[in-house]
Design a protein around this motif. Sequence first.
Motif, PDB file in Angstrom:
ATOM      1  N   UNK A  61       3.578  10.648  -8.060  1.00  0.00           N
ATOM      2  CA  UNK A  61       2.886  10.147  -6.870  1.00  0.00           C
ATOM      3  C   UNK A  61       3.459   8.789  -6.484  1.00  0.00           C
ATOM      4  N   UNK A  62       3.649   7.937  -7.483  1.00  0.00           N
ATOM      5  CA  UNK A  62       4.252   6.636  -7.225  1.00  0.00           C
ATOM      6  C   UNK A  62       5.651   6.815  -6.646  1.00  0.00           C
ATOM      7  N   UNK A  63       6.432   7.680  -7.262  1.00  0.00           N
ATOM      8  CA  UNK A  63       7.838   7.815  -6.909  1.00  0.00           C
ATOM      9  C   UNK A  63       8.019   8.480  -5.545  1.00  0.00           C
ATOM     10  N   UNK A  64       7.237   9.539  -5.276  1.00  0.00           N
ATOM     11  CA  UNK A  64       7.463  10.299  -4.043  1.00  0.00           C
ATOM     12  C   UNK A  64       6.680   9.760  -2.866  1.00  0.00           C
ATOM     13  N   UNK A  65       5.473   9.265  -3.137  1.00  0.00           N
ATOM     14  CA  UNK A  65       4.583   8.972  -2.007  1.00  0.00           C
ATOM     15  C   UNK A  65       4.377   7.475  -1.778  1.00  0.00           C
ATOM     16  N   UNK A  66       4.226   6.727  -2.847  1.00  0.00           N
ATOM     17  CA  UNK A  66       3.935   5.301  -2.663  1.00  0.00           C
ATOM     18  C   UNK A  66       5.232   4.538  -2.398  1.00  0.00           C
ATOM     19  N   UNK A  67       6.199   4.705  -3.306  1.00  0.00           N
ATOM     20  CA  UNK A  67       7.427   3.903  -3.239  1.00  0.00           C
ATOM     21  C   UNK A  67       8.188   4.052  -1.914  1.00  0.00           C
ATOM     22  N   UNK A  68       8.477   5.272  -1.470  1.00  0.00           N
ATOM     23  CA  UNK A  68       9.262   5.376  -0.218  1.00  0.00           C
ATOM     24  C   UNK A  68       8.566   4.727   0.973  1.00  0.00           C
ATOM     25  N   UNK A  69       7.232   4.741   0.972  1.00  0.00           N
ATOM     26  CA  UNK A  69       6.520   4.143   2.092  1.00  0.00           C
ATOM     27  C   UNK A  69       6.401   2.627   1.950  1.00  0.00           C
ATOM     28  N   UNK A  70       6.676   2.121   0.749  1.00  0.00           N
ATOM     29  CA  UNK A  70       6.607   0.670   0.543  1.00  0.00           C
ATOM     30  C   UNK A  70       7.974   0.026   0.733  1.00  0.00           C
ATOM     31  N   UNK A  71       9.033   0.865   0.784  1.00  0.00           N
ATOM     32  CA  UNK A  71      10.389   0.325   0.787  1.00  0.00           C
ATOM     33  C   UNK A  71      10.712  -0.463   2.056  1.00  0.00           C
ATOM     34  N   UNK A  72      10.283   0.061   3.212  1.00  0.00           N
ATOM     35  CA  UNK A  72      10.668  -0.600   4.461  1.00  0.00           C
ATOM     36  C   UNK A  72      10.164  -2.044   4.536  1.00  0.00           C
ATOM     37  N   UNK A  73       8.860  -2.280   4.325  1.00  0.00           N
ATOM     38  CA  UNK A  73       8.425  -3.678   4.350  1.00  0.00           C
ATOM     39  C   UNK A  73       9.093  -4.510   3.260  1.00  0.00           C
ATOM     40  N   UNK A  74       9.421  -3.855   2.139  1.00  0.00           N
ATOM     41  CA  UNK A  74      10.032  -4.583   1.032  1.00  0.00           C
ATOM     42  C   UNK A  74      11.446  -5.040   1.382  1.00  0.00           C
ATOM     43  N   UNK A  75      12.201  -4.181   2.067  1.00  0.00           N
ATOM     44  CA  UNK A  75      13.564  -4.552   2.450  1.00  0.00           C
ATOM     45  C   UNK A  75      13.526  -5.738   3.397  1.00  0.00           C
ATOM     46  N   UNK A  76      12.586  -5.693   4.324  1.00  0.00           N
ATOM     47  CA  UNK A  76      12.464  -6.809   5.256  1.00  0.00           C
ATOM     48  C   UNK A  76      12.138  -8.082   4.481  1.00  0.00           C
ATOM     49  N   UNK A  77      11.178  -7.958   3.563  1.00  0.00           N
ATOM     50  CA  UNK A  77      10.799  -9.120   2.757  1.00  0.00           C
ATOM     51  C   UNK A  77      11.998  -9.619   1.953  1.00  0.00           C
ATOM     52  N   UNK A  78      12.800  -8.690   1.408  1.00  0.00           N
ATOM     53  CA  UNK A  78      13.951  -9.078   0.601  1.00  0.00           C
ATOM     54  C   UNK A  78      14.946  -9.883   1.434  1.00  0.00           C
ATOM     55  N   UNK A  79      15.148  -9.496   2.694  1.00  0.00           N
ATOM     56  CA  UNK A  79      16.098 -10.257   3.505  1.00  0.00           C
ATOM     57  C   UNK A  79      15.555 -11.654   3.790  1.00  0.00           C
ATOM     58  N   UNK A  80      14.253 -11.759   4.008  1.00  0.00           N
ATOM     59  CA  UNK A  80      13.685 -13.089   4.232  1.00  0.00           C
ATOM     60  C   UNK A  80      13.820 -13.947   2.973  1.00  0.00           C
TER      61      UNK A  80
END
Lengths: 293, 322
Positions: free
Chosen positions: A197-216
Amino acid sequence: MVTTILVEEEPDAPPRRWSLRETVGRHPTVAIGLVILLLLAAMAIAAPYLWTVDPLRISPAFRLRGPSERFWFGTDHVGRDVYSRIVYGSRISLQVGLAVAVIATAIGLVVGLVSGYVRWLDGFVMRIMDGLMSIPGILLAIALMALTRPSLETVIIAIVIPEVPRVVRLVRAVVLTLREQPFVEAAEAVGTSFFNTLRRHILPNAVAPLIVQATYICASAMITEAILSFLGAGIPPEVPSWGNVMAEGRQYVLVAFHLIAVPGAFLTVTVLAVNLLGDGLRDGLDPRLRRRL
Amino acid sequence: MPEAPLLEVDGLVKHFRLGGGLFAGAGATVHAVDGISFTLRQGETLGLVGESGCGKSTAGKTVLRLLAPTAGAIRVDGADIAALGRAAMRPYRQRMQVIFQDPYASLNPRMTAGTIVGEPLENYGIARGAAKRERVARLFDRVGLRAEQMAKYPHEFSGGQRQRLGIARALALDPRLIVADECVSALDVSVQAQILNLMIDLQEETGVAFLFIAHDLAVVEHISHRVAVMYLGKIVELADKRALFHRPLHPYTEALLQAVPEPDPQVKRTRVVLKGDVPSPLDPPSGCRFHTRCPIAEARCREIEPMIREVAPGQMVACHLR
């Protein structure tokens, strides 16, 4: 089947997958950011071959010269070639930015997932994060430098520590909203394990905001590194970094403006490029925004 | 009843504690589901109706053990699953599935339709690779989607198509019971009919039982064999569809049926209009929970809680006066 089923009309679009070309086409700023960063990376890697001289070589006869054919960006107070120092200095900025972004995001992701999903640990973890967050980054860095030898690693650690709680808070907030989503409940109903559930459902949906945060984080780490060097609490002064060049040039700003302007411009453009890339990726990574609106 | 029921719910209670954190002190308790009992046989559809907030969705989720019950028994093929842990629930999840109300939020936006429908197959190691793709394609075909649509993302489907995806996912494990939680209320009326007919066809083919949760009585009448009416966490009437719709015995059921719009303007209607709002499930009324709004309530209704009992053959009612 007895009943005929009316198939709802919907034009058959070809399946869409994430593609770099498409993302770049939709968001020209991504292309600009990406090109600038690739050029900077190439510059950092190929530094010795870009008509540079030894960035540490002192030429007292040519102190504080303005830009010229021989010294493209002029010289500093001991006659070192500023162009060479800037080119070599990009290595430091990019290393610090990349390392801090990757390490802080990785640690923050794991801690945030745990905190958001394992509810009984949440209070405990978040109080620790609040504690970390209350430490001023610059102060921590100065304290670390006083305790250890100033080095690139120490600078990276000093910047990572206060950034981690920011990532944790973001990931936790995203996880808390996602875990209440019906599709996560649906996953449980079809027997998906906790880990999947973490790998398929939570993580992929959390990645986009995380990438943005990582660039900041990447952008702000480069600035923090420059500030630390400027304060003399960062990269050892003999190493050419943009912050060091500015720190040494600040006393001569009235006679040699280029000592501040050139590294400052490089820093600004780099940070801007990272932010442009982050904004574009955020939109490009979301399948719902992939269609042209 | 010769065969044993597929699902037997006995005195199911689900309370939610509000607040009550480390510093908040003892919180209030929401009596969402307060002792409901019913059975469901193979191939049967039981409609569960009631106003919003009456606990019908909570009842459905608790039966599926997506929520942990506070008390009571949930027997699937005779085995009580009310207290099982996550791992022990796994084999039972295969037999009971769910279709959600919101066809948008119940599909992961970052997975393709094929992956979503194939997920249960993968979870139980039923099929992988090409075999999985083939089974998913068959499921798509069964619910009226085309196999080429497997590579699309949920946002590229219409509302009705998404609900078909939800049904395909629920069917993937060949379940014996599907809880349909308001599964058509988010859809247009024409699409509702398509989805309901699809469900009826699937029931005829596979003998799956539905626990059909809805607030729309017309929809419930169309699909159900028996209907249970809930009010504030209790079942007030449970009867065969025909009996319930033609001869409702509980005053609440009566009021609900009279609230259904009548398409023929010539038909004279006598309407019982209920006064006031549903009382808060935080502090349900004493005695009969409906007495605050009941047009025929007597003194004893305020004191004594009526037990549900068989008033007519196949018609259970919880009312002192019937």
